[in-house]
Design a protein around this motif. Structure first.
Motif, PDB file in Angstrom:
ATOM      1  N   ASP A 173       9.426  -0.782 -21.616  1.00 29.29           N
ATOM      2  CA  ASP A 173      10.232  -1.982 -21.507  1.00 29.29           C
ATOM      3  C   ASP A 173      10.001  -2.827 -19.839  1.00 29.29           C
ATOM      4  O   ASP A 173      10.886  -3.647 -20.286  1.00 29.29           O
ATOM      5  N   LEU A 174       9.381  -2.007 -19.451  1.00 27.47           N
ATOM      6  CA  LEU A 174       8.462  -2.684 -17.823  1.00 27.47           C
ATOM      7  C   LEU A 174       7.582  -3.878 -19.108  1.00 27.47           C
ATOM      8  O   LEU A 174       7.354  -4.778 -17.503  1.00 27.47           O
ATOM      9  N   ARG A 175       6.814  -3.513 -18.792  1.00 22.34           N
ATOM     10  CA  ARG A 175       6.013  -4.042 -19.871  1.00 22.34           C
ATOM     11  C   ARG A 175       6.175  -5.681 -20.462  1.00 22.34           C
ATOM     12  O   ARG A 175       6.113  -6.843 -19.981  1.00 22.34           O
ATOM     13  N   ALA A 176       7.110  -5.307 -21.621  1.00 24.88           N
ATOM     14  CA  ALA A 176       8.409  -6.803 -22.253  1.00 24.88           C
ATOM     15  C   ALA A 176       8.737  -7.584 -20.802  1.00 24.88           C
ATOM     16  O   ALA A 176       8.919  -8.958 -21.034  1.00 24.88           O
ATOM     17  N   LEU A 177       9.716  -6.657 -19.768  1.00 26.58           N
ATOM     18  CA  LEU A 177      10.070  -7.762 -19.159  1.00 26.58           C
ATOM     19  C   LEU A 177       8.645  -8.833 -18.139  1.00 26.58           C
ATOM     20  O   LEU A 177       9.314  -9.226 -17.918  1.00 26.58           O
ATOM     21  N   ALA A 178       8.041  -7.671 -17.866  1.00 22.92           N
ATOM     22  CA  ALA A 178       6.818  -8.875 -17.039  1.00 22.92           C
ATOM     23  C   ALA A 178       6.048  -9.898 -17.973  1.00 22.92           C
ATOM     24  O   ALA A 178       6.277 -10.956 -16.991  1.00 22.92           O
ATOM     25  N   LYS A 179       6.373  -9.515 -19.369  1.00 21.25           N
ATOM     26  CA  LYS A 179       6.113 -10.947 -20.391  1.00 21.25           C
ATOM     27  C   LYS A 179       6.710 -11.905 -19.893  1.00 21.25           C
ATOM     28  O   LYS A 179       6.422 -13.095 -19.691  1.00 21.25           O
ATOM     29  N   ARG A 180       8.384 -11.430 -19.835  1.00 24.01           N
ATOM     30  CA  ARG A 180       9.554 -12.626 -19.705  1.00 24.01           C
ATOM     31  C   ARG A 180       9.261 -12.957 -18.856  1.00 24.01           C
ATOM     32  O   ARG A 180      10.108 -14.235 -18.562  1.00 24.01           O
ATOM     33  N   SER A 238       4.799   8.051  -9.478  1.00 25.51           N
ATOM     34  CA  SER A 238       5.139   8.239 -11.421  1.00 25.51           C
ATOM     35  C   SER A 238       4.962   6.444 -12.095  1.00 25.51           C
ATOM     36  O   SER A 238       5.115   6.268 -13.313  1.00 25.51           O
ATOM     37  N   GLN A 239       5.404   5.313 -11.311  1.00 23.70           N
ATOM     38  CA  GLN A 239       5.392   4.708 -11.451  1.00 23.70           C
ATOM     39  C   GLN A 239       4.187   3.182 -10.928  1.00 23.70           C
ATOM     40  O   GLN A 239       4.340   2.041 -10.642  1.00 23.70           O
ATOM     41  N   ARG A 240       3.552   3.783 -10.115  1.00 26.26           N
ATOM     42  CA  ARG A 240       2.382   2.922  -9.745  1.00 26.26           C
ATOM     43  C   ARG A 240       1.376   2.576 -10.339  1.00 26.26           C
ATOM     44  O   ARG A 240       0.980   0.410 -10.063  1.00 26.26           O
ATOM     45  N   HIS A 241       0.851   2.928 -11.142  1.00 24.62           N
ATOM     46  CA  HIS A 241       0.242   2.551 -12.182  1.00 24.62           C
ATOM     47  C   HIS A 241       0.659   0.910 -13.676  1.00 24.62           C
ATOM     48  O   HIS A 241      -0.049   0.108 -13.485  1.00 24.62           O
ATOM     49  N   MET A 242       2.040   0.331 -12.784  1.00 25.94           N
ATOM     50  CA  MET A 242       2.364  -0.124 -13.202  1.00 25.94           C
ATOM     51  C   MET A 242       2.473  -1.479 -12.111  1.00 25.94           C
ATOM     52  O   MET A 242       2.816  -2.532 -12.501  1.00 25.94           O
ATOM     53  N   LEU A 243       2.083  -1.169 -10.925  1.00 19.19           N
ATOM     54  CA  LEU A 243       2.063  -2.113 -10.624  1.00 19.19           C
ATOM     55  C   LEU A 243       0.922  -4.006 -10.673  1.00 19.19           C
ATOM     56  O   LEU A 243       1.913  -5.191 -10.821  1.00 19.19           O
ATOM     57  N   PRO A 244      -0.263  -3.029 -10.913  1.00 19.73           N
ATOM     58  CA  PRO A 244      -1.176  -4.471 -11.875  1.00 19.73           C
ATOM     59  C   PRO A 244      -0.397  -5.253 -12.546  1.00 19.73           C
ATOM     60  O   PRO A 244      -0.909  -6.674 -12.571  1.00 19.73           O
ATOM     61  N   LEU A 245       0.943  -5.075 -13.356  1.00 16.40           N
ATOM     62  CA  LEU A 245       1.384  -5.650 -13.774  1.00 16.40           C
ATOM     63  C   LEU A 245       1.534  -6.957 -13.593  1.00 16.40           C
ATOM     64  O   LEU A 245       2.190  -8.250 -13.931  1.00 16.40           O
ATOM     65  N   PHE A 246       2.209  -6.738 -11.892  1.00 16.79           N
ATOM     66  CA  PHE A 246       2.579  -7.576 -11.549  1.00 16.79           C
ATOM     67  C   PHE A 246       1.638  -8.194 -10.365  1.00 16.79           C
ATOM     68  O   PHE A 246       2.254  -9.543  -9.531  1.00 16.79           O
ATOM     69  N   GLY A 247       0.954  -8.778 -10.584  1.00 17.61           N
ATOM     70  CA  GLY A 247      -0.570  -8.877  -9.821  1.00 17.61           C
ATOM     71  C   GLY A 247      -0.679  -8.285  -8.509  1.00 17.61           C
ATOM     72  O   GLY A 247      -1.231  -8.449  -7.624  1.00 17.61           O
ATOM     73  N   ALA A 248      -0.461  -6.733  -8.482  1.00 14.67           N
ATOM     74  CA  ALA A 248      -0.443  -6.153  -6.669  1.00 14.67           C
ATOM     75  C   ALA A 248      -1.455  -5.295  -7.524  1.00 14.67           C
ATOM     76  O   ALA A 248      -1.326  -4.951  -8.236  1.00 14.67           O
ATOM     77  N   GLU A 249      -1.849  -4.565  -5.783  1.00 12.27           N
ATOM     78  CA  GLU A 249      -2.688  -3.288  -5.947  1.00 12.27           C
ATOM     79  C   GLU A 249      -2.500  -2.681  -5.573  1.00 12.27           C
ATOM     80  O   GLU A 249      -2.068  -2.059  -4.560  1.00 12.27           O
ATOM     81  N   PRO A 250      -2.347  -1.602  -6.620  1.00 13.35           N
ATOM     82  CA  PRO A 250      -1.422  -0.299  -6.207  1.00 13.35           C
ATOM     83  C   PRO A 250      -2.179   0.823  -5.466  1.00 13.35           C
ATOM     84  O   PRO A 250      -3.513   0.514  -4.910  1.00 13.35           O
ATOM     85  N   VAL A 251      -1.697   1.696  -4.100  1.00 14.47           N
ATOM     86  CA  VAL A 251      -2.580   2.196  -3.303  1.00 14.47           C
ATOM     87  C   VAL A 251      -1.670   3.226  -3.646  1.00 14.47           C
ATOM     88  O   VAL A 251      -0.184   3.609  -2.954  1.00 14.47           O
ATOM     89  N   ALA A 252      -2.444   4.529  -3.585  1.00 17.62           N
ATOM     90  CA  ALA A 252      -1.674   6.750  -3.547  1.00 17.62           C
ATOM     91  C   ALA A 252      -1.359   6.528  -1.930  1.00 17.62           C
ATOM     92  O   ALA A 252      -2.114   7.169  -1.466  1.00 17.62           O
ATOM     93  N   GLU A 253      -0.822   5.693  -0.802  1.00 16.90           N
ATOM     94  CA  GLU A 253      -0.294   6.062   0.611  1.00 16.90           C
ATOM     95  C   GLU A 253       1.136   6.359   0.942  1.00 16.90           C
ATOM     96  O   GLU A 253       2.139   5.234  -0.135  1.00 16.90           O
ATOM     97  N   ARG A 254       1.710   6.564   2.002  1.00 17.33           N
ATOM     98  CA  ARG A 254       3.330   6.268   1.844  1.00 17.33           C
ATOM     99  C   ARG A 254       3.851   5.484   1.979  1.00 17.33           C
ATOM    100  O   ARG A 254       4.697   5.064   2.151  1.00 17.33           O
TER     101      ARG A 254
END
Length: 230
Positions: A219-226, A125-141
């Protein structure tokens, strides 16, 4: 004589307790290792399950670790907003041999600058937020990228810990740990991923989550900008 492995788990308010206690239980069987549950004080820390867990050490008492593990939960954004905690996560992670997370704990690692250019897992449910921090999201366990090991949601922490145990102590040791816990999952329903659960169940879970934390993504997007991202 070598020193035992130092394994530091970040403990924080509103952590998903199984994110923490699953890998703690598995990694406690590494042998020749010291595990610490670390928070700002030694006062009981409330979890999302209605009970509290006692830290074993404060941030100030753990200046280094061989393995850093960060669990997730609804308290993640509060951690990211806490400069003192994030400074500790970044400092420990930059020097640790292994930097790991479970569930949305990978967002904390990302916000600390520890996942730039890395493949990483997260709760679906939050995997889509990883690119905010320069990470590549992967749908693996379990996702292993160099010395970063990130698990998917909640129960994936057990799998991640077994994989790391195999890396550190060998597959036979990891297999014996798995057997000792009789980890032989046979879930009553085939609904453990959004792909298999179906759109109606996924939508129901998303509605419940939005009711609990309606501004989580904003809130997470705002924190990422901060923190210099986004």
């Amino acid at each position: 004589m070598t020193e035992p492995l130092r394994v530091a788990f970040l403990l924080f308010p509103n952590v998903t307790q199984l994110d923490l206690t699953g890998p703690v239980q598995v990694l406690s069987r590494l042998g020749d290792a010291r595990l610490d549950l670390v928070w700002k004080t030694l006062e009981p820390v409330p979890t999302d399950a209605g009970f509290s867990i006692l830290p074993t050490a404060t941030l100030a008492e753990i200046p280094r670790a061989d393995i850093l593990c960060v669990p997730g939960g609804f308290g993640v954004n509060g951690v990211i907003a806490d400069d003192a905690v994030m400074d500790w996560v970044g400092a420990i992670g930059r020097e640790a041999a292994w930097v790991t997370s479970v569930c949305t704990g990978s967002l904390i690692l990302g916000a600390a600058g520890l996942l730039d250019g890395y493949r990483a897992g997260c709760h679906w449910s939050q995997r889509h937020m990883l690119p905010l921090f320069g990470a590549e999201p992967v749908a693996e366990r379990v996702v292993i990228d160099r010395n970063r090991v990130t698990g998917g949601g909640v129960t994936a922490g057990i799998d991640f810990a077994l994989r790391l145990t195999a890396i550190l102590r060998g597959e036979d040791h990891a297999r014996s740990v798995q057997l000792s816990f009789e980890y032989d999952p046979q879930p009553p329903f085939d609904s453990g991923s959004p792909e298999r659960a179906g759109p109606d169940i996924v939508a129901a879970v998303q509605r419940r989550t939005r009711a609990l934390v309606p501004t989580r993504d904003d809130d997470l997007r705002a924190l990422a900008k901060r923190r210099g991202y986004g």
